[in-house]
Scaffold this active site. Structure first.
Site, PDB file in Angstrom:
ATOM      1  N   GLY A  40       0.833  -1.194   0.000  1.00 49.58           N
ATOM      2  CA  GLY A  40       0.000   0.000   0.000  1.00 49.58           C
ATOM      3  C   GLY A  40       0.865   1.241   0.000  1.00 49.58           C
ATOM      4  N   GLY A  41       0.558   2.150  -0.911  1.00 52.14           N
ATOM      5  CA  GLY A  41       1.380   3.352  -1.057  1.00 52.14           C
ATOM      6  C   GLY A  41       0.609   4.626  -0.775  1.00 52.14           C
ATOM      7  CG  LEU A  44      -1.582  10.150   3.450  1.00 50.39           C
ATOM      8  CD1 LEU A  44      -2.364  11.071   4.367  1.00 50.39           C
ATOM      9  CD2 LEU A  44      -0.568  10.949   2.653  1.00 50.39           C
ATOM     10  CB  ALA A  45      -0.493   4.319   6.560  1.00 56.27           C
ATOM     11  CG  HIS A  67     -18.396  12.415   5.355  1.00 50.51           C
ATOM     12  ND1 HIS A  67     -19.131  13.519   4.992  1.00 50.51           N
ATOM     13  CD2 HIS A  67     -17.192  12.892   5.768  1.00 50.51           C
ATOM     14  CE1 HIS A  67     -18.401  14.616   5.174  1.00 50.51           C
ATOM     15  NE2 HIS A  67     -17.214  14.261   5.649  1.00 50.51           N
ATOM     16  NE  ARG A 105     -16.078  13.491   9.022  1.00 52.58           N
ATOM     17  CZ  ARG A 105     -14.921  13.280   8.419  1.00 52.58           C
ATOM     18  NH1 ARG A 105     -14.459  12.058   8.289  1.00 52.58           N
ATOM     19  NH2 ARG A 105     -14.236  14.296   7.935  1.00 52.58           N
ATOM     20  CG  HIS A 137     -15.887   9.068   4.731  1.00 51.73           C
ATOM     21  ND1 HIS A 137     -15.411   9.442   3.492  1.00 51.73           N
ATOM     22  CD2 HIS A 137     -15.145   9.755   5.640  1.00 51.73           C
ATOM     23  CE1 HIS A 137     -14.426  10.322   3.648  1.00 51.73           C
ATOM     24  NE2 HIS A 137     -14.238  10.511   4.928  1.00 51.73           N
ATOM     25  NE  ARG A 183     -11.443   8.975   9.782  1.00 50.84           N
ATOM     26  CZ  ARG A 183     -11.633  10.058   9.038  1.00 50.84           C
ATOM     27  NH1 ARG A 183     -11.216  11.240   9.461  1.00 50.84           N
ATOM     28  NH2 ARG A 183     -12.251   9.975   7.877  1.00 50.84           N
ATOM     29  CG  LEU A 191      -5.496  13.456   5.739  1.00 44.03           C
ATOM     30  CD1 LEU A 191      -5.259  14.798   5.066  1.00 44.03           C
ATOM     31  CD2 LEU A 191      -5.326  12.343   4.745  1.00 44.03           C
TER      32      LEU A 191
END
Lengths: 670, 254
Positions: free
Chosen positions: A21-22, A24-25, A260, A321, A394, A442, A448
């Site tokens: 997986g590419g 952010l994490a 969401h 949310r 979401h 969340r 992010l």
């Protein structure tokens, strides 16, 4: 053993770690590993610059307190666990909130074009679940900008050679190698059940190959596609996590799925309109008169029902949310007060999200990215017309179970190999695929942050784990890898060959059927009788899956066969989600059962832990387990660590309720 | 009232070594509300039967985000390069006109509508399109920046590496090494950043030789097709000026 700290294995191979997986994490994990001197192979379904993180819009939270409001990481911690309805373990959340300002500064140093104050400092805006300006942003395409910055840093490591422990450059070996357009198929496990590599498939040539790795980190994102249309990218199937689960990794809080409140309805996907629209002043409303046929601009203030502001005066349009989505669902679905449509002569499942009281110049500077999406896909100018939106699946707060080790301050112990470790030794998980930071709901702009923080923690954790190994995966007999490769190759052949010549099922059709019930009965409102039907339907889909036949016999880029394999995994995860929801007889965060409207801490303030039992069988839900990490045996229970912020009832009707304790502490301790 | 249909005409080929399999296939699928080209292709997957009634392998195509921010689903829609996700059926075929779909022509074919755009990412390596940072450890905030410059940089930073500008460029093809507008725009982007500027000369050097800025034929097609309206002409001319200046004065400044 001397070999364990070396770059090469005893056999001379470069000892690498795989990051799957590419987004952010995955990219952050990769950078951290490279900085620790560990060479990495990245696997990704798409070129990493196209990963789903690119869709994130609103921003990233960090309590920098630029506006002098008295914000602090302590407040951020409290609001996050309060918003998550006290299902998150608090030490990792503290670690994340404390690290957040440093993370945003790091991104700033990478050159992310964050919006600025007149003084040239980072600007911050409001987001849901807080009354503090805590969200740094780059227009309304923050995820894209952060992803690009990390992608660029990883590209730099693609040009840097591996250096061994005595400082010698190893020619031809780069710190990062990319396998883009490859699909993760399974872990390679050794006799002791340790993850020593993985099997993957090149989605162009369809070649299947097993690779040895000293550790594997899944950073594969969420499972939104199980619900059919969502705000997720088409690659967010959850299949990689589901495959790890089938091989023994524990999945936690699967039932916690975030809906969401504001997305644009569409035939293929529901496009998100970021919470930042409300953070910058956007208001949600419906006409007071159910049959009001006037264009929205013709409806005067007195005839509008700003129902979030009415019901939650403390936080208004910025309630978390789960609460906003339920309120919109209540108005549209139960009260039939969605926007009246003259053409269809009914009240549609839509409410207004209105920014028209803000100047166009202001909106262009802060929100152009999302307003452009609305303009392109809804065909209406949102600068001068209220947008029409409805909730959409979401984000998954649940995910692969991962560990953490606490330090004396109650935060994460830096460098511990337990941080972000799954219960399979050598398998780590980071990002939306893990369950760690968000509890049952969340907060906006925390995703992010949690993805990048997870990477900041996972990289050093994996490096520690790798150092603890007595024997590198590269020194195992090759038969371990050959067997895994044969197993997956045979399974792929099965998919290509099964039911050919018969009237088989179409896998896309089956997906639609599953998605329809998951979306209808396993999202905003949940009812046990209906969930029983959902689980029954999953069983039916599982049976019919055996009759699936692929329409595509081709050897190259066979998306049809790939989706069959993905879908077989997704159905297993659908079971975890639905059965977890069926079991949890209470309401907490995004998990809401009208039959059990209250949170029940005595019985349910605990982590749902699901273990794979066998094909077609209900998952096993366990209360505790033991696992081994870097030579240490760890006992894990489903108890939630609430050592930092004592649980209390959420009250968003009252301003400041989410930060009451920390605000008091700030006053006493400064 | 008869159900309204969407008429797709798709150029297909099984692989780069199989030109013999090159063919056009046509499909008709039911029109759905807010339908785009991607959802029309998804309907084909549900029942992959051509207008002649022949059952065929479903069309394969590249896509991910479906909201025109990842760049994956770039293809030729009615001959124009763009993202298929933001190609709304009601806008491009309001009266049920045929919609033609073809793969991009400047990149190696994978299959059907999928091409391999790895060259863009390789070129980004060549021009060193990143800020050289000392590490991700805590070193405090980055340099201050005026809101004006941030807005200017933000406009350049929205490039999705989709390749529209390269597809439209007469100078970009497999017989030249021209890096194209997308990549030159990145050089400008990083040279504008206060820290990135510390390596500005090095980056300029990478676009002063073969495949660099002088290969630009000034056809100006790039800016016409950029889905993110990036000021590519400004980037090209600004980098042309910067490289000229460096060429003329570089030796003096050493």
């Amino acid at each position: 053993m001397a070999a364990k700290k070396t770059v090469r294995s005893e056999g001379g191979a470069i000892r690498r770690v795989a990051v799957v997986g590419g987004g952010l994490a995955g990219l952050t994990t990769t950078i951290k590993l490279c900085e620790a001197g560990v060479p990495v192979d990245i696997f990704s379904l798409v070129p990493v610059r196209r990963s789903h993180s690119v869709c994130a819009q609103g921003g990233i939270n960090a309590s920098v307190n630029t506006k002098g409001e008295g914000d602090s990481p302590r407040v951020h911690l409290e609001e996050t666990v309060y918003g998550g309805d006290f299902l998150a373990n608090q030490p990792p959340v503290k670690g994340m909130a404390d690290a957040a300002p440093g993370i945003v500064y790091m991104l700033d140093r990478m050159g992310v074009p964050f919006n600025r104050t007149p003084e040239g400092l980072l600007d911050f805006r409001l987001f849901g679940g807080t009354l503090f300006h805590r969200t740094a942003f780059a227009g309304a395409t923050t995820g894209q900008q952060l992803l690009y910055a990390l992608d660029e840093q990883v590209r730099r490591f693609e040009t840097i050679d591996v250096v061994d422990e005595v400082g010698m450059t190893i020619a031809g070996e780069r710190m990062v190698r990319k396998f883009e357009m490859w699909d993760f198929l399974s872990m390679v496990l050794d006799d002791a059940g340790r993850c020593v590599g993985m099997v993957a498939q090149d989605l162009k040539s369809m070649q299947i190959k097993a690779f040895p790795y000293d550790a594997v980190c899944l950073a594969t994102g969420g499972p939104g596609v199980i619900f059919g249309r969502s705000t997720n990218s088409v690659i967010c199937t959850g299949a990689a996590a589901a495959r790890a689960w089938r091989q023994g990794a524990i999945y936690a809080n699967g039932e916690c799925i975030q809906v969401h409140p504001t997305a644009i309805p569409g035939a293929d996907k529901l496009r998100l309109i970021s919470e930042s629209a409300r953070g910058e002043g956007g208001r949600i409303w419906v006409p007071k008169d159910q049959k009001d046929r006037r264009a929205p601009k013709q409806i005067p203030e007195k005839d509008r029902d700003y129902f979030l502001e009415r019901q939650y005066p403390g936080y208004g349009n910025l309630v978390p949310r789960d609460i906003a989505s339920r309120a919109i669902f209540q108005i549209c679905f139960h009260e039939k007060r969605g926007i009246y449509n003259d053409k269809t002569t009914k009240n549609e499942n839509e409410v207004y999200l209105d920014l028209t009281h803000k100047s166009e110049a202001f909106l262009r500077e802060k929100l152009a990215g999302i307003l452009e999406i609305y303009e392109k896909f809804a065909g209406v100018d949102p600068y001068h017309n209220p947008m029409k939106v409805f909730p959409s699946v979401h984000y998954s707060m649940g995910g692969l179970w991962v560990d953490f080790e606490k330090d004396a301050s109650g935060s994460l112990k830096a460098g511990s190999p337990r941080n972000h470790a799954t219960n399979i030794p050598g398998l780590y998980a980071a990002g939306e695929v893990d369950y760690q930071y968000h509890g049952a709901n969340r907060l906006g702009a925390n995703s992010l942050l949690s993805c990048i923080y997870a990477g900041m923690v996972s990289g050093p954790a994996i490096a520690s784990y790798r150092q603890s190994l007595a024997r590198s995966a590269y020194d195992l007999p090759t038969s371990v890898f050959d067997d895994a490769e044969v197993r997956e190759t045979e399974d792929y052949q099965r998919i290509l060959e099964q039911n050919q010549g018969k009237d088989g099922e179409n896998v896309y059709q089956l997906h639609q059927e599953l998605a329809e019930v998951m979306l209808r009965d396993c999202t905003i409102e949940r009812d046990n009788a209906k969930l029983d039907k959902v689980i029954e339907k999953i069983g039916e889909v599982e049976e019919r899956l055996k009759k699936v036949k692929v329409d595509d016999p081709q050897e190259r880029a066979n998306q049809n066969a790939q989706f069959v394999r993905n879908f077989e995994s997704m159905v297993g995860l659908a079971r975890v989600i639905a059965q977890g929801a069926r079991n949890r007889d209470e309401s907490r965060g995004a998990h809401y059962k009208p039959g059990f409207p209250k949170r029940n801490d005595a019985e349910w303030m605990r982590t749902t832990l699901a273990r794979f039992k066998g094909e077609g069988q209900a998952p096993e839900f366990i209360r505790s387990f033991d696992y081994e990490c870097a030579g240490q045996s760890v006992h894990v229970t489903d108890e939630v660590d609430v050592s930092l912020v004592p649980p209390r009832e959420r009250k968003y009707e009252t301003a400041g309720a989410a930060s009451a304790t920390a605000a008091k502490k700030e006053q006493t301790h400064g | 009232m008869a159900e309204r249909m969407v008429h797709l005409k798709v150029r297909r080929q099984d692989g780069p070594t199989r030109p013999d399999t090159g063919r056009w296939e046509e499909f008709k699928v039911p029109l759905l509300p807010q339908m785009n080209v991607i959802s029309a292709l998804q309907q084909v997957q549900l029942n992959p039967v051509t207008v002649e009634g022949k059952r065929v392998p479903p069309v394969v195509w590249d896509c991910s985000c479906l909201e025109e921010i990842c760049g994956a689903c770039t293809m030729l829609v009615n001959g124009r390069v763009r993202q298929a996700c933001s190609a709304l059926v009601e806008q491009i075929a309001p009266n049920g006109e045929v919609i033609t779909l073809e793969r991009m022509t400047k990149f190696p074919l994978v299959r059907d509508l999928i091409v391999d755009r790895e060259r863009i990412f390789d070129d980004l390596k060549k021009v060193r399109a990143w800020v050289e940072m000392d590490g991700t450890h805590a070193l405090g905030p980055g340099p201050r920046e005026s809101p004006e410059q941030q807005q200017e940089r933000y406009a350049l930073s929205r490039c999705m590496a989709c390749g529209c500008c390269l597809e439209a460029c007469p100078q970009y093809n497999d017989s030249t090494s021209f890096v194209g507008a997308a990549v030159i725009n990145q050089v400008r982007y990083f040279n504008m950043h206060p820290t990135g500027a510390m390596q500005a000369n090095g980056r300029l050097d990478t676009i002063m030789g073969a495949g660099g800025i002088t290969d630009c034929g000034k056809a100006q097609n790039c800016v016409q097709v950029c889905p993110k309206e990036i000021p590519l002409l400004d980037s090209l001319s600004s980098m042309a000026r910067a490289t000229t200046k460096r060429l003329l004065l570089g030796w003096l400044l050493k």
